[in-house]
Structures are given as C-alpha cells and as structure tokens.
Design an enzyme around this catalytic site. Structure first.
Site, PDB file in Angstrom:
ATOM      1  N   GLY A  43       0.896  -1.144   0.143  1.00 45.19           N
ATOM      2  CA  GLY A  43       0.041   0.081   0.064  1.00 45.19           C
ATOM      3  C   GLY A  43       0.849   1.140   0.184  1.00 45.19           C
ATOM      4  N   LYS A  54      10.540   8.094   5.894  1.00 46.33           N
ATOM      5  CA  LYS A  54      11.298   7.678   6.851  1.00 46.33           C
ATOM      6  C   LYS A  54      12.874   7.349   6.627  1.00 46.33           C
ATOM      7  CE  LYS A  54       8.269   9.088   8.390  1.00 46.33           C
ATOM      8  NZ  LYS A  54       6.749   9.185   8.010  1.00 46.33           N
ATOM      9  N   GLY A 186       0.574  20.284   7.782  1.00 45.87           N
ATOM     10  CA  GLY A 186       0.433  18.612   8.473  1.00 45.87           C
ATOM     11  C   GLY A 186       1.697  18.130   8.736  1.00 45.87           C
ATOM     12  N   GLY A 189       3.691  17.445   5.007  1.00 48.01           N
ATOM     13  CA  GLY A 189       4.400  18.466   4.682  1.00 48.01           C
ATOM     14  C   GLY A 189       5.642  19.081   5.448  1.00 48.01           C
ATOM     15  N   ASP A 316      -7.521   4.035   5.977  1.00 50.03           N
ATOM     16  CA  ASP A 316      -7.816   5.253   5.453  1.00 50.03           C
ATOM     17  C   ASP A 316      -9.235   5.529   5.033  1.00 50.03           C
ATOM     18  OD1 ASP A 316      -5.185   5.833   6.243  1.00 50.03           O
ATOM     19  OD2 ASP A 316      -4.525   6.694   4.530  1.00 50.03           O
ATOM     20  N   HIS A 448      19.042   4.729  34.138  1.00 52.41           N
ATOM     21  CA  HIS A 448      19.610   5.971  34.150  1.00 52.41           C
ATOM     22  C   HIS A 448      21.012   5.815  33.600  1.00 52.41           C
ATOM     23  CE1 HIS A 448      21.294   9.670  35.390  1.00 52.41           C
ATOM     24  NE2 HIS A 448      22.496   9.236  35.799  1.00 52.41           N
TER      25      HIS A 448
HETATM   26  P1  FAD Z   1      -3.197   1.915   1.820  1.00 50.88           P
HETATM   27  O1  FAD Z   1      -1.696   1.829   2.437  1.00 50.88           O
HETATM   28  O2  FAD Z   1      -3.550   3.169   1.030  1.00 50.88           O
HETATM   29  O3  FAD Z   1      -3.592   0.825   1.025  1.00 50.88           O
HETATM   30  C1  FAD Z   1      -4.724   0.621   0.273  1.00 50.88           C
HETATM   31  C2  FAD Z   1      -4.078  -0.414  -1.062  1.00 50.88           C
HETATM   32  O4  FAD Z   1      -5.287  -0.628  -1.751  1.00 50.88           O
HETATM   33  C3  FAD Z   1      -2.965   0.079  -2.132  1.00 50.88           C
HETATM   34  O5  FAD Z   1      -2.105  -0.756  -2.336  1.00 50.88           O
HETATM   35  C4  FAD Z   1      -3.824   0.384  -3.268  1.00 50.88           C
HETATM   36  O6  FAD Z   1      -3.102   0.090  -4.274  1.00 50.88           O
HETATM   37  C5  FAD Z   1      -5.005  -0.878  -3.166  1.00 50.88           C
HETATM   38  N1  FAD Z   1      -6.179  -0.603  -3.841  1.00 50.88           N
HETATM   39  C6  FAD Z   1      -6.889   0.670  -3.848  1.00 50.88           C
HETATM   40  N2  FAD Z   1      -8.074   0.420  -4.810  1.00 50.88           N
HETATM   41  C7  FAD Z   1      -8.004  -0.930  -4.999  1.00 50.88           C
HETATM   42  C8  FAD Z   1      -8.886  -1.412  -6.107  1.00 50.88           C
HETATM   43  N3  FAD Z   1      -9.895  -0.886  -6.625  1.00 50.88           N
HETATM   44  N4  FAD Z   1      -8.582  -2.818  -6.300  1.00 50.88           N
HETATM   45  C9  FAD Z   1      -7.371  -3.564  -5.670  1.00 50.88           C
HETATM   46  N5  FAD Z   1      -6.734  -2.777  -5.137  1.00 50.88           N
HETATM   47  C10 FAD Z   1      -6.733  -1.380  -4.854  1.00 50.88           C
HETATM   48  N6  FAD Z   1       1.213   6.506   8.810  1.00 50.88           N
HETATM   49  C11 FAD Z   1       1.908   6.341   9.799  1.00 50.88           C
HETATM   50  O7  FAD Z   1       1.333   5.607  10.721  1.00 50.88           O
HETATM   51  N7  FAD Z   1       3.152   6.646  10.129  1.00 50.88           N
HETATM   52  C12 FAD Z   1       3.888   7.370   9.294  1.00 50.88           C
HETATM   53  O8  FAD Z   1       5.018   7.531   9.555  1.00 50.88           O
HETATM   54  C13 FAD Z   1       3.312   7.799   7.914  1.00 50.88           C
HETATM   55  N8  FAD Z   1       4.019   8.461   6.965  1.00 50.88           N
HETATM   56  C14 FAD Z   1       3.522   8.837   5.989  1.00 50.88           C
HETATM   57  C15 FAD Z   1       4.046   9.472   4.762  1.00 50.88           C
HETATM   58  C16 FAD Z   1       3.376   9.776   3.495  1.00 50.88           C
HETATM   59  C17 FAD Z   1       4.291  10.608   2.787  1.00 50.88           C
HETATM   60  C18 FAD Z   1       2.060   9.553   3.258  1.00 50.88           C
HETATM   61  C19 FAD Z   1       1.611   9.922   1.896  1.00 50.88           C
HETATM   62  C20 FAD Z   1       1.352   8.713   4.271  1.00 50.88           C
HETATM   63  C21 FAD Z   1       1.895   8.321   5.462  1.00 50.88           C
HETATM   64  N9  FAD Z   1       1.097   7.703   6.340  1.00 50.88           N
HETATM   65  C22 FAD Z   1       1.940   7.353   7.758  1.00 50.88           C
HETATM   66  C23 FAD Z   1      -0.183   7.178   6.239  1.00 50.88           C
HETATM   67  C24 FAD Z   1      -0.262   5.739   5.795  1.00 50.88           C
HETATM   68  O9  FAD Z   1       0.555   5.463   4.831  1.00 50.88           O
HETATM   69  C25 FAD Z   1      -1.719   5.413   5.618  1.00 50.88           C
HETATM   70  O10 FAD Z   1      -2.425   5.736   6.728  1.00 50.88           O
HETATM   71  C26 FAD Z   1      -1.908   3.840   5.467  1.00 50.88           C
HETATM   72  O11 FAD Z   1      -1.174   3.394   4.383  1.00 50.88           O
HETATM   73  C27 FAD Z   1      -3.273   3.554   5.147  1.00 50.88           C
HETATM   74  O12 FAD Z   1      -3.336   2.081   5.222  1.00 50.88           O
HETATM   75  P2  FAD Z   1      -4.234   1.434   4.383  1.00 50.88           P
HETATM   76  O13 FAD Z   1      -4.360   0.075   4.551  1.00 50.88           O
HETATM   77  O14 FAD Z   1      -5.753   1.836   4.817  1.00 50.88           O
HETATM   78  O15 FAD Z   1      -4.394   1.870   2.839  1.00 50.88           O
END
Ligand code: FAD
Length: 470
Positions: A43, A54, A186, A189, A316, A448
């Site tokens: 993802g 990171k 945020g 950024g 998300d 410590h």
């Molecule tokens: P995602 O990780 O978005 O995974 C969703 C997956 O679904 C993707 O692989 C996508 O390709 C797939 N998908 C989507 N639609 C379809 C479909 N129709 N069919 C098949 N596959 C599909 N969070 C932290 O906790 N710590 C951090 O340090 C942090 N840093 C970040 C830095 C950046 C630059 C960004 C952009 C985000 C960061 N995040 C961080 C947030 C974190 O990446 C997300 O909260 C997290 O990835 C969400 O997980 P998820 O499984 O909900 O979705």
C-alpha cells in the site's frame, strides 16, 4: 469469464490495513484472497508513504548531524557532501526489501494474491479487472475493503508531477529544489519539508490554520514551529494559497494572508493538504455500502461492518486519522469480529508521530481538548535539557508533557517533543492501555541515564514531587 472461486474472505488492498487483516484471518482458519491493483503489495505506507519518507528523513538527518552536530562531539569532516542518487537508491531498496517481505508473508500464509482492480459485484462477490483487461469474479463469505486514500488535489494547484507535486513526487525529486513551497503544515508537509531543508532547499510552509500540525497539543506545535524556524524553515500561518502558475519549470504561488496577497517564486510546490478516501470505482452504492456525503469515508459500525453485513471496511477508507498502525489495528479487529471474537481498537490510546527532528509524538487528549470537555486535569512538564542522557547526546530541545485527571490521577494524554519521542511514546500508550495514573509512571524505576527519565520526571511534576524541578 473464468469460473468463480469461493473464499472465506476477500481483502481488497494490501496496505497495512489489508495485508495484516489477511494474515490474521488465516490464523483464525479463513481461506483468503487479496486483490491488489499495484505491482507491489504494502500500500501507500510501504511504497510511497511511511517507509520511503522515513528512509529519506533518516538519511538527511545523518547528513545534518555530520555537517552541523558532530563537531560538538569532537568529530571533524573535511568537505562533507551527499549523493542524492545514492540516497534515493537506498530508499528504493528499503521499500523493495519490505514490500518483498510482505509478498513472502502473504505467500507463506497461503493467501492468494490476485493482481487487478477490484470492485464490488454483490454482497459476496468481487469483480477484478486484470492487467490484460480480462474480468474475474471472486466469491467469499466476507469482503474487507482496505483501499486506503489518495492525496487531495486542489483546483488551481493541480499536480503536474514535475513542478507541482504530491507527496509521492516529493519523495523522488531528482535534484534538491532551490525553493520548495509546501502547501499544508500537517505532518506530511513538515516531514518532507524537513528532508529537503536539510539537503539545502529553502522551504516555505503555507498553512491556512493559525498553527502547524494543528492536531497536536498547543505547547508542542508552538515549540515545533520554533525549532523548525531555527532549522531555517519559513512559515506563513493563517494564510491561504489561492493559485499557482507554472512557467519554464518554475512556479509563482499566490498567497493570501492578513497582510493581503503576495507571490512566492519557487521551483517546486508540494501540495500536502490532506488525503481523501479511495472509493472511486468500487461500486459501493449499488451494492448498498454507504459513504459520508461530506468526507467520502465509508460508513462502518463499531465492528467495522458497512450497511451490508458481509462487507467490512478499515484504514484510511473509514473515518479517523490516516495512520498505518490505525489501519492495521482495525484490520485485525474487523477480521476477529467476522470470526465471532470481539475485536476493537482503543482510539483513546492511539499514538501519532511527526518524524521531524526533534520528533513530536503524542497519545490521548491535548490540554485544549481537556479544557473544551471541562475535564478537571493537571499537567506535569519536564524539559529534555534536564535529562542527563539528552545532554550526553547533545539533544536538549523539547519536553515531555503529561496530562492526568486531577481527581482520579488517570493519564489522559502525553505529548512529547524531543529526541526519539516516537519510541518513548510506546511506554505512554501501554500505560494508558492499563489505565495507569501519573503515580504509576512516577514510581516506576526508569534506567539512568535514559531519555525516558524525562517522562518519569514529568509524571512526578504532575504530582508535585519532581526531584530535579524542586
Ligand atoms: P493503503 O496503504 O493506502 O493501501 C491501500 C491499497 O489498496 C493500495 O495498495 C492500493 O493500491 C490498493 N487499492 C486501492 N484501490 C484498489 C482497487 N480498486 N482494487 C485493488 N486494489 C486497490 N502513517 C503512519 O502511521 N506513520 C507514518 O510515518 C506515515 N507516513 C506517511 C508518509 C506519507 C508521505 C504518506 C502519504 C502517508 C503516511 N502515513 C503514515 C499514512 C499511511 O501511509 C496510511 O495511513 C496507510 O497506508 C493506510 O493504510 P490502508 O491499508 O488503509 O491503505
């Protein structure tokens, strides 16, 4: 059309919500398929989020340490420089290694990975369009939607992938920008702004709200702003970006603040104003899955179940902070609910970290929220300048602030700005999970010299028995 195969669970998306849920489901005896539209699993988090950011934050912080801080330890370098291509290659390798590990994890657990774009075809059916354009129908008792989110695109500041970019673009610049304007103060950024600032770019952050990282406790975000200013970042708060014009590889960004409107000339613009749930093309409404009209998030109950009993959603895609560990915890809870085990996430003890340096980490409520909710509270604060280990490290910026209930003593929140705050917050999460009071942390013997002695001192300060602030 190929024949339908029946699973116990189909997971759509292999981010931290999806892949963790899939493995937990196998542990509970489910047969599982994961559908993923991208070439690599993991993802946003592993591919273009937490991990590559990171990796670059660590590399750029090593550079700054060597350039500006090692002299204090008596270590000298002549002509220090960095190789951006090598830094990017290293980041890409970290990503490749970790996504490879996730693929192996799924394979080891006999989870079928189906490549293609999924949409709902019914309460128990998922249609997958494969790369070649063919369609497959998968069937399952339950479906878990974990498709995550995408960056919000702002009219007048559309991403062009070169000058105006989203976070993915800002993870792969081929040269250090002269001037990077970051729209949105945020955590994304601030983190990516920090990377490029450390590597030499002038960085200007434009934020509509009066504070950067507005969800943090007011003491922390004000102190963080001061530290980042000292590191050379410029901030325009209470300021709105009304447009960005691109010409010959440069941008003119128009900003409107209390002093009227002006233009920032720059060569890169990172628009990081938030993320929207990725629901497009999932065919939610026809199948009966509801979304929030305003935010677009999928609506779920406390079991992560949508309005259709067999369809669940996490990460998300549903309301709450966009954090990888939230997505994973929800994935586990959703699958446990499917299996008839009570699964839940304690949102009151969900940590959040901003990986600037120093780091800002928090759990629980802020002082502002305690006031708003009229909760009787007291606070204890302790600066890292008073922690012996922080002195040894030469990292004295920041503090620990602990908020506890003034009658029950129960810890309501902890807010840390300081070195390795991201690691220190784990003790606070555990304390809150156990319903600890400030006395528990104040009396627990801490090694410590350690940074976590600052937490013990903050807890003692809340009880008016801090040794070092007496
Ligand atoms: P995602 O990780 O978005 O995974 C969703 C997956 O679904 C993707 O692989 C996508 O390709 C797939 N998908 C989507 N639609 C379809 C479909 N129709 N069919 C098949 N596959 C599909 N969070 C932290 O906790 N710590 C951090 O340090 C942090 N840093 C970040 C830095 C950046 C630059 C960004 C952009 C985000 C960061 N995040 C961080 C947030 C974190 O990446 C997300 O909260 C997290 O990835 C969400 O997980 P998820 O499984 O909900 O979705």
């Amino acid at each position: 059309m190929a024949e339908a195969k029946e699973y116990d669970l189909i997971v759509v998306g292999t981010g931290p919500g999806g892949y963790v849920a899939a493995v937990r489901a196998v542990q509970l005896g489910f047969t599982v398929a994961c559908v993923e539209k991208e070439a690599r699993p993991g993802g946003v988090c592993l591919n273009v989020g937490c991990i590559p950011s990171k990796a670059l934050l660590d590399s750029s912080e090593h550079f700054i340490q060597a350039k500006e801080k090692f002299q204090d330890h008596g270590i000298r370098f002549e002509g220090i420089s960095f190789d951006l291509t090598a830094m990017m290659k290293r980041k890409d390798k970290v990503v490749a290694d970790l996504t490879d590990q996730v693929r192996k994890l799924l394979e080891r657990n006999a989870i079928d990975i189906v490549s293609g774009t999924a949409s709902l075809a019914g309460p128990h059916e998922v249609a997958v369009i494969t790369e070649g354009g063919g369609e497959r129908i998968l069937k399952a008792k339950n479906i878990l939607l974990a498709t995550g989110s995408a960056p919000i695109e702002v009219p007048g500041q559309a991403f062009d992938g070169k000058v105006i970019v989203d976070s993915t673009g800002a993870l792969s610049f081929d040269a250090v920008p002269d001037h990077l304007v970051v729209v949105g103060g945020g955590y994304i950024g601030l983190e990516l702004g920090s990377v490029w600032r450390r590597l030499g770019a002038a960085v200007t952050v434009v934020e509509m709200l009066p504070r950067i990282a507005a969800t943090l406790d007011g003491h922390v975000n004000r102190a963080l702003e001061r530290v980042l200013k000292k590191q050379g970042m410029t901030f325009h708060l209470n300021t709105r970006v009304s447009g960005a014009e691109v010409k010959d590889g440069k941008a003119a960004v128009t900003i409107e603040g209390k002093d009227g409107s002006s233009t920032l000339a720059c060569d890169r613009v990172l628009v990081a104003v938030g993320r929207r749930p990725l629901t497009r093309g999932l065919n939610l409404e026809p199948v009966g899955v509801e979304t929030d009209e305003r935010t677009g998030h999928v609506r779920v109950n406390s079991r992560y179940q949508t309005r259709v009993d067999s369809i669940y959603a996490v990460g998300d895609l549903i309301p709450g902070p966009a954090l990888a560990h939230k997505a994973s915890a929800e994935g586990v809870a959703a699958v446990e609910n499917m299996a008839g085990i009570p699964g839940e996430v304690n949102y009151d003890a969900l940590p959040a970290v901003v990986y600037t340096w120093p780091e800002a980490a928090s759990v629980g409520i802020t002082e502002e929220t305690a006031k708003e909710r009229k909760i009787p509270y007291c606070t204890g604060t302790y600066p890292f300048s008073g922690a012996a280990r922080a002195r040894c490290m030469g990292e004295t910026e920041g503090f620990v602030k602990l908020i506890c209930h003034s009658r029950t003593d129960r810890i309501l929140g902890v807010h840390i700005l300081g070195p390795h705050a991201a690691e220190m917050i784990a003790e606070c999460v555990l304390a809150m999970e156990f319903g600890a009071g400030s006395e528990d942390i104040a009396r627990a013997v801490h090694g410590h010299p350690t940074l976590s002695e600052a937490l013990m001192e903050a807890a003692q300060a809340a009880r008016k028995c801090s040794i070092y602030t007496s």
